[in-house]
Enzyme design. Structure first.
Site, PDB file in Angstrom:
ATOM      1  N   ASN A  46      18.387  80.697 -25.357  1.00 49.59           N
ATOM      2  CA  ASN A  46      17.071  80.675 -26.005  1.00 49.59           C
ATOM      3  C   ASN A  46      16.489  79.268 -25.892  1.00 49.59           C
ATOM      4  OD1 ASN A  46      14.883  80.839 -27.690  1.00 49.59           O
ATOM      5  ND2 ASN A  46      16.034  81.476 -29.519  1.00 49.59           N
TER       6      ASN A  46
ATOM      7  N   GLY B 166      23.328  85.524 -35.625  1.00 53.09           N
ATOM      8  CA  GLY B 166      23.965  86.827 -35.557  1.00 53.09           C
ATOM      9  C   GLY B 166      25.390  86.683 -35.041  1.00 53.09           C
TER      10      GLY B 166
ATOM     11  N   GLU C 211      28.495  86.401 -32.834  1.00 48.72           N
ATOM     12  CA  GLU C 211      28.591  85.742 -31.519  1.00 48.72           C
ATOM     13  C   GLU C 211      29.941  86.004 -30.877  1.00 48.72           C
ATOM     14  OE1 GLU C 211      27.786  81.553 -31.703  1.00 48.72           O
ATOM     15  OE2 GLU C 211      25.626  81.857 -31.829  1.00 48.72           O
TER      16      GLU C 211
ATOM     17  N   THR D  18      13.742  84.104 -35.511  1.00 46.18           N
ATOM     18  CA  THR D  18      12.835  83.072 -35.999  1.00 46.18           C
ATOM     19  C   THR D  18      11.381  83.507 -35.816  1.00 46.18           C
ATOM     20  OG1 THR D  18      14.509  81.456 -35.463  1.00 46.18           O
ATOM     21  CG2 THR D  18      12.295  80.623 -35.805  1.00 46.18           C
TER      22      THR D  18
ATOM     23  N   SER E 101      21.479  85.226 -30.642  1.00 46.91           N
ATOM     24  CA  SER E 101      20.571  84.154 -30.234  1.00 46.91           C
ATOM     25  C   SER E 101      19.538  84.666 -29.235  1.00 46.91           C
ATOM     26  CB  SER E 101      21.398  83.026 -29.625  1.00 46.91           C
ATOM     27  OG  SER E 101      20.537  81.997 -29.257  1.00 46.91           O
ATOM     28  N   GLY E 102      18.291  84.412 -29.521  1.00 48.38           N
ATOM     29  CA  GLY E 102      17.225  84.822 -28.618  1.00 48.38           C
ATOM     30  C   GLY E 102      16.691  86.219 -28.907  1.00 48.38           C
TER      31      GLY E 102
ATOM     32  N   SER F 180      16.255  77.674 -29.645  1.00 43.68           N
ATOM     33  CA  SER F 180      17.315  78.284 -30.447  1.00 43.68           C
ATOM     34  C   SER F 180      17.519  77.521 -31.745  1.00 43.68           C
ATOM     35  CB  SER F 180      18.594  78.296 -29.627  1.00 43.68           C
ATOM     36  OG  SER F 180      19.613  78.907 -30.358  1.00 43.68           O
ATOM     37  N   SER F 181      17.547  78.254 -32.849  1.00 43.49           N
ATOM     38  CA  SER F 181      17.788  77.601 -34.149  1.00 43.49           C
ATOM     39  C   SER F 181      19.265  77.240 -34.204  1.00 43.49           C
ATOM     40  CB  SER F 181      17.479  78.557 -35.293  1.00 43.49           C
ATOM     41  OG  SER F 181      16.319  79.289 -35.022  1.00 43.49           O
TER      42      SER F 181
HETATM   43  N1  LIG Z   1       7.831  89.496 -31.286  1.00 49.31           N
HETATM   44  C1  LIG Z   1       7.866  88.712 -30.212  1.00 49.31           C
HETATM   45  N2  LIG Z   1       6.820  88.699 -29.362  1.00 49.31           N
HETATM   46  C2  LIG Z   1       6.844  87.921 -28.280  1.00 49.31           C
HETATM   47  N3  LIG Z   1       7.851  87.104 -27.968  1.00 49.31           N
HETATM   48  C3  LIG Z   1       8.915  87.049 -28.773  1.00 49.31           C
HETATM   49  C4  LIG Z   1       8.978  87.835 -29.947  1.00 49.31           C
HETATM   50  N4  LIG Z   1      10.143  87.586 -30.564  1.00 49.31           N
HETATM   51  C5  LIG Z   1      10.780  86.670 -29.799  1.00 49.31           C
HETATM   52  N5  LIG Z   1      10.044  86.336 -28.732  1.00 49.31           N
HETATM   53  C6  LIG Z   1      10.407  85.378 -27.674  1.00 49.31           C
HETATM   54  O1  LIG Z   1      11.800  85.168 -27.735  1.00 49.31           O
HETATM   55  C7  LIG Z   1      12.106  83.810 -27.952  1.00 49.31           C
HETATM   56  C8  LIG Z   1      13.329  83.680 -28.819  1.00 49.31           C
HETATM   57  O2  LIG Z   1      13.041  84.139 -30.092  1.00 49.31           O
HETATM   58  P1  LIG Z   1      13.621  83.415 -31.386  1.00 49.31           P
HETATM   59  O3  LIG Z   1      13.582  81.975 -31.229  1.00 49.31           O
HETATM   60  O4  LIG Z   1      12.940  84.020 -32.523  1.00 49.31           O
HETATM   61  O5  LIG Z   1      15.117  83.895 -31.326  1.00 49.31           O
HETATM   62  P2  LIG Z   1      16.220  83.747 -32.449  1.00 49.31           P
HETATM   63  O6  LIG Z   1      16.728  85.099 -32.733  1.00 49.31           O
HETATM   64  O7  LIG Z   1      15.695  82.964 -33.574  1.00 49.31           O
HETATM   65  O8  LIG Z   1      17.345  82.953 -31.685  1.00 49.31           O
HETATM   66  P3  LIG Z   1      18.313  81.814 -32.214  1.00 49.31           P
HETATM   67  O9  LIG Z   1      19.422  82.512 -32.924  1.00 49.31           O
HETATM   68  O10 LIG Z   1      18.779  81.182 -30.965  1.00 49.31           O
HETATM   69  O11 LIG Z   1      17.533  80.919 -33.068  1.00 49.31           O
HETATM   70  C9  LIG Z   1      10.875  83.209 -28.555  1.00 49.31           C
HETATM   71  O12 LIG Z   1      10.765  81.858 -28.255  1.00 49.31           O
HETATM   72  C10 LIG Z   1       9.766  84.017 -27.904  1.00 49.31           C
HETATM   73  O13 LIG Z   1       9.471  83.503 -26.629  1.00 49.31           O
HETATM   74 MG   LIG Z   2      16.026  81.175 -34.339  1.00 46.95          MG
END
Ligand SMILES: Nc1ncnc2c1ncn2[C@@H]1O[C@H](COP(=O)(O)OP(=O)(O)OP(=O)(O)O)[C@@H](O)[C@H]1O
Ligand SMILES: [Mg+2]
Length: 1036
Positions: A185, A411, A413, A140, A135-136, A188-189
């Protein structure tokens, strides 16, 4: 300073190298080798010590410090969340990655996107991109970047624009309803997502389809401290228009809603709720998220985005209102509070809320509403979410397309306390890992095979044993859990744990507090079981497993929902479900089934991988938390991945690329190699002193086993560049001239191609407009058609007057063609006539007469046509001189031997028929047997068949004549034509069918019957007639 890509080559770089791009994007991978000390290697396979986790993390760290967040392991992209906006996602960057070889540019999510896209188009194979990480970590974000890349770089049409918009706009909607702020996050999805992007044959995105997995419904009713409910609740309250809020009975203050901020009930199962009845205040009040405001989130502006997105996707105003009604109802539902009565009945303390509930949702009675509030809230929200996904799918629907799938799924956990959700999530990752290992190994094996290199088996951990432990029928953990959920009696989480111990207690990858030894026992709770996952050990607390797996909603609540007048709810709660007496599938089994389907989908596609890593827990830019990262490297199985990829060879390149880069290191290959590429590379590496065990030559690529071999070559190149510097200037002059000349040639070729294309275009247009009046669109085509017809005509003109062939003219030339034909024929006839001589003219005149008399009337006429008529069939010597004498001065015009049939008995007698200027004379040897003056010749009769019999009719009153003469000539057409001409009796020849009647003399009549048969036969028949059988001719 924000370096955007790996450092460029030094200025003296060879002209052949790719060092373009002001922002330095298009740098060859090899160029980065030279800067490896500072920024590490772009591909982990080039790590010297590839088995060392420390070296791996050090490489990541070096790159992260330079803002190089992407690194490859072969074709797998490792991405570290920068937690800041980097200038690497501009349109320019997208353009640069378009159509470029994977290795020619520095690693990027766009390179992966482009590679998948091109494979889909060129190999016509569906693709998928699997994005994983905790997460984070940025999953996404990565998936959004990929989608944007396709939206910007793929071809489009007007209709496609709306689909592109819908594809892009599905994200904010799904995020509003399915994402929430968590401790890890802010966005977070809370569900797994697999999205197919569909492309048509032109490569334009034309549709999509989304599958969603395991929404964390419990968040609707409970959140940990510092976390929030799903975004949509706050967006509606913060951003919703006054009017809307009034209609929904909402206040613009999240503090008013138990599910959002204050306190709420949790941890009490529906089962308990049911068992204890409603006579107590049931809720165990625990602290809720209490976190309505988050600095990184602007609910008000997000609301606007979501509202707009909903209408782009195709939601009507009514549908939006109904959807929001449901969201508001859930909030109202959460505010129902219970009070205890002395009588033992439950009462609801919040009348107003019930009023709204009853109005907004359905005719809930008080007891129903209060009894299973949370279960209902979760079910309503969960099903509405699924409805939303389906609705988006309808708006993106398209058939028969090529597909790129994007998987953005939770991913691995590991928390301090892990429950049912972590169990499911980790099981999912276990499955994905299995797929990953299988497919990576397979693609490696395939490449070796394609290149004709012996495959060396790779040792790897096959995690199938763990997948089986979880999912196997009857014996797997999910089966055991289901059994406990379904069996009668007092099953509980603890009995489930006991059953696990009894059934799979001996499994190498499972242990419990009871089963384990002293050391592990210390770190395990009594209510925990431990799974040894591929990524490490995880302890799961069994508390709540049964409830969460049952996920039951009581029948009466379902009934109530079915009665709702909210159209979305009636779709979510189908009446058919009520009639179905079977127990619904448990949550774990449903998840298992949907995972199995997902695996099938992924297996059918060619995968690419993006592995996301989160650098720190504080969401801070520039902070590289080594411990945290080491965990993720382990959980993502990256070291295993690298080991598999490096098992054989660290580096592989196409011969052309390799030779191009290093050709300056060998006199034979510099400045250019003329022979086969493979021979060039072989010469080059021998010159460089590669040992046989260091490399292999495949069909199209060189494989180098150790990075150090490559680095030594790279260093040699660096040194060589300096000495080349001077020579290069000479070479560069030559290169300039060469380039000029090549440019000129290319221009010419391009011009020719352009002209050809224009001609083809004009031609096609003309063809389309060919039936129209002459106009600019079709004049080229029509002219061409005319020209080509005339050309064809010229080649195919008839050669003789008898040749009636003539090429078919195009519609536009029918009239002209007719005229031409007439003219040409006249001309040919005229020429023919001019060439004709008197003899031939005489012949033709006779033939004309014959045609007039016999054409289509007598069977053997056609055979006579090609045979020329002769002047006479008997010459002077063949006629008796006495006969000639008695004819005196009469000029003889034609003589022919004939057969005469007697009037009595029809005996055949050889005779000669002579035609003079006045009469026809029948001669026997020296005797003139009969002379018939032309003036006395009444007529001539012949049959219509192929025989040669004819009758010369004479007047019966003429005493000199002995009656009509029956003769037969072998040249009947010629003979009778001559008779007709000499006697001027063209119109007196009768052609008879069946029989001829003639006068025998003295008033008696004779009859000749004609029939067809196989051969000529002339004889007297029994009836006294002369019977003539004429041979049948083929033409008849
Ligand atoms: N390539 C990037 N450039 C800049 N900021 C990023 C990038 N990737 C992620 N972030 C930052 O990290 C935060 C978390 O990313 P994201 O929501 O994609 O995580 P995730 O892996 O989907 O987590 P979850 O499993 O909780 O959904 C985003 O809101 C953004 O602020
Ligand atoms: Mg996500």
């Amino acid at each position: 300073m924000v370096p955007i890509a790996d450092p460029p080559l030094c200025s003296s770089s060879l002209s052949s190298l790719q060092t373009l791009g002001s922002d330095g994007v298009r740098i060859t991978m090899e160029s980065a080798l030279t800067a490896r000390d500072r920024v590490g290697v772009q591909d982990f396979v080039l790590l010297e010590n590839h088995t060392s986790e420390a070296a791996f993390i050090e490489n990541l760290r070096k790159r992260f410090k330079e803002n190089l967040i992407y690194t490859y392991i072969g074709s797998v992209l490792v991405s570290v969340n920068p937690y800041k906006d980097l200038e690497i996602y501009t349109k320019n960057h997208m353009e640069r990655y378009r159509g470029i070889n994977f290795y020619e540019v520095s690693p990027h999510i766009y390179a992966v996107s482009d590679n998948s896209y091109r494979s889909m188009r060129t190999e016509r194979r569906d693709q998928c991109i699997l994005i994983s990480g905790e997460s984070g970590a940025g999953k996404t974000e990565a998936s959004k970047k990929i989608l944007q890349y396709y939206a910007v770089t793929c071809p489009a049409s007007d209709q496609v624009e709306t689909v592109k918009d819908r594809l892009l706009q599905s994200n904010p909607v799904l995020e509003a309803f399915g994402n929430a702020k968590t401790l890890r996050n802010d966005n977070s999805s809370r569900f797994g997502k697999y999205m197919d992007i569909q492309f048509d044959f032109k490569g334009a995105p034309v549709g999509g389809h989304i599958l969603n997995y395991l929404l964390e419904k419990s968040r609707v009713v409970h959140q940990n401290h510092g976390e929030r409910n799903f975004h949509i609740f706050y967006q509606l309250i913060e951003g919703g228009e006054e009017d809307l809020l009034r209609r929904l009975g909402l206040e613009r203050n999240p503090q008013q809603y138990q599910y959002l901020v204050k306190v709420g009930h949790s941890r009490v199962s529906l089962y308990e709720l049911w068992c204890f009845g409603f006579n107590r205040v049931l809720s165990v009040w625990v602290s809720q998220g209490n976190c309505p405001k988050v600095s990184s989130i602007n609910d008000r502006s997000d609301w606007k985005v979501v509202r707009k997105a909903l209408s782009v996707i195709g939601f009507s105003e009514d549908e939006v209102e109904e959807l929001l009604n449901i969201i508001a109802s859930v909030l109202h539902l959460g505010n129902i509070q219970y009070g205890g009565e002395d009588s033992g009945n439950a009462y609801i303390t919040t009348d107003t809320q019930i009023k709204y509930l009853a109005r907004l949702k359905s005719p809930l009675n008080l007891e129903q509403a209060s009894s299973a509030r949370d279960a209902l809230s979760k079910a309503v929200y969960g099903r509405t979410f699924t409805w939303l996904v389906n609705k988006i799918n309808v708006s993106l629907a398209y058939k028969n397309a090529s597909v790129i799938g994007l998987l953005d799924i939770y991913g691995f956990e590991v928390f301090q306390h892990n429950s049912f959700e972590q169990f499911c999530i980790n099981y999912c990752n276990e499955k994905l890992q299995q797929l990953f290992i299988e497919l990576t190994l397979k693609s490696e094996q395939d490449e070796y095979e394609a290149e004709g290199i012996t495959w060396e088996p790779v040792q790897y951990f096959n995690n199938k044993i763990i997948c089986d432990l979880v999912e196997e029928k009857f014996k797997g953990i999910i089966s055991i859990l289901d059994e406990e959920c379904l069996r009668p009696g007092d099953a509980s989480d603890i009995t489930f744990l006991e059953k696990l111990e009894n059934t799979v207690g001996g499994h190498a990858h499972l242990t419990t507090h009871k089963l384990t030894d002293g050391k592990t026992r210390k770190v395990m709770g009594r209510e925990e079981f431990r799974l040894l996952h591929y990524a490490g050990e995880v302890n799961y607390n069994v508390n709540g497993f049964l409830d969460k797996n049952n996920d039951l909603l009581f029948r009466n609540l379902k009934e109530v929902m079915c009665m709702s007048d909210n159209k979305i709810l009636t779709q979510c709660f189908d009446r058919a479900e009520l009639k179905d007496s079977r127990r619904p599938e448990t949550a774990a089994t449903q998840f298992k089934t949907s995972l199995a389907k997902l695996m099938e989908i992924l297996m059918s596609k060619e995968p690419s991988y993006v592995r996301c890593i989160k650098p720190n827990d504080a969401k801070q830019a520039g902070r590289f938390d080594e411990v945290l990262i080491r965990h993720q490297v382990k959980y993502l199985g990256l070291m295993e991945n690298l080991r598999v990829r490096r098992a054989g060879f660290a580096y592989r390149r196409h011969y052309e690329t390799f030779l191009q880069r290093y050709k300056s290191l060998c006199p034979e290959t510099w400045p250019s190699w003329q022979g086969k590429l493979a021979d060039g590379v072989s010469t080059l590496v021998k010159h460089l002193g590669y040992k046989p065990e260091e490399y292999k030559l495949g069909r199209s690529k060189i494989f180098i086993r150790f990075p150090k071999t490559l680095f030594a070559t790279e260093d040699a190149l660096e040194t060589r560049k300096h000495s080349l510097g001077e020579r290069e200037s000479h070479v560069s002059h030559a290169v300039v001239v060469q380039a000029w000349w090549k440019g000129i040639l290319a221009c010419r070729r391009a011009r020719r191609r352009r002209e050809a294309a224009n001609t083809i275009r004009r031609f096609i247009k003309g063809f389309i407009y060919r039936h129209n009046e002459r106009c600019p669109e079709n004049e080229y085509f029509l002219d061409y058609v005319r020209y080509s017809f005339l050309m064809k005509l010229r080649r195919n003109l008839p050669k003789t007057v008898l040749d009636k062939s003539w090429p078919t003219p195009p519609t536009a030339l029918i009239e002209a063609s007719e005229r031409l034909r007439k003219l040409y024929m006249q001309n040919m006839v005229w020429g023919y006539c001019k060439r004709i001589n008197p003899e031939w003219k005489h012949q033709l005149e006779q033939k004309m007469v014959a045609s007039e008399i016999f054409k289509n009337k007598k069977d053997n006429y056609p055979q006579s046509v090609p045979k020329l008529f002769v002047g006479t069939r008997l010459n002077g010597e063949e006629i008796n001189p006495k006969v000639l004498q008695s004819l005196g001065s009469e000029k003889m015009k034609y003589a022919v031997p004939v057969t005469k049939y007697d009037r009595k008995g029809y005996k055949a007698r050889p005779r000669q028929l002579l035609l003079t200027s006045n009469s026809a004379v029948i001669v026997e040897e020296a005797k003139l047997k009969q002379r018939i003056d032309y003036a006395a010749l009444k007529g001539i009769s012949v049959s219509s068949l192929s025989d040669g019999v004819f009758v010369l009719h004479v007047p019966t009153e003429d005493k000199k004549q002995k009656g009509d003469v029956v003769l037969q000539s072998d040249h009947i057409i010629e003979t009778l034509t001559k008779v007709a001409i000499c006697a001027d009796k063209v119109n007196s020849i009768n052609i008879n069918q069946g029989s001829i009647t003639f006068t025998m003399g003295q008033g008696r009549e004779g009859i000749i019957d004609f029939t067809s048969g196989s051969e000529l036969l002339v004889a007297k028949a029994k009836n006294g007639h002369l019977s003539v059988t004429a041979p049948r001719l083929n033409s008849r």
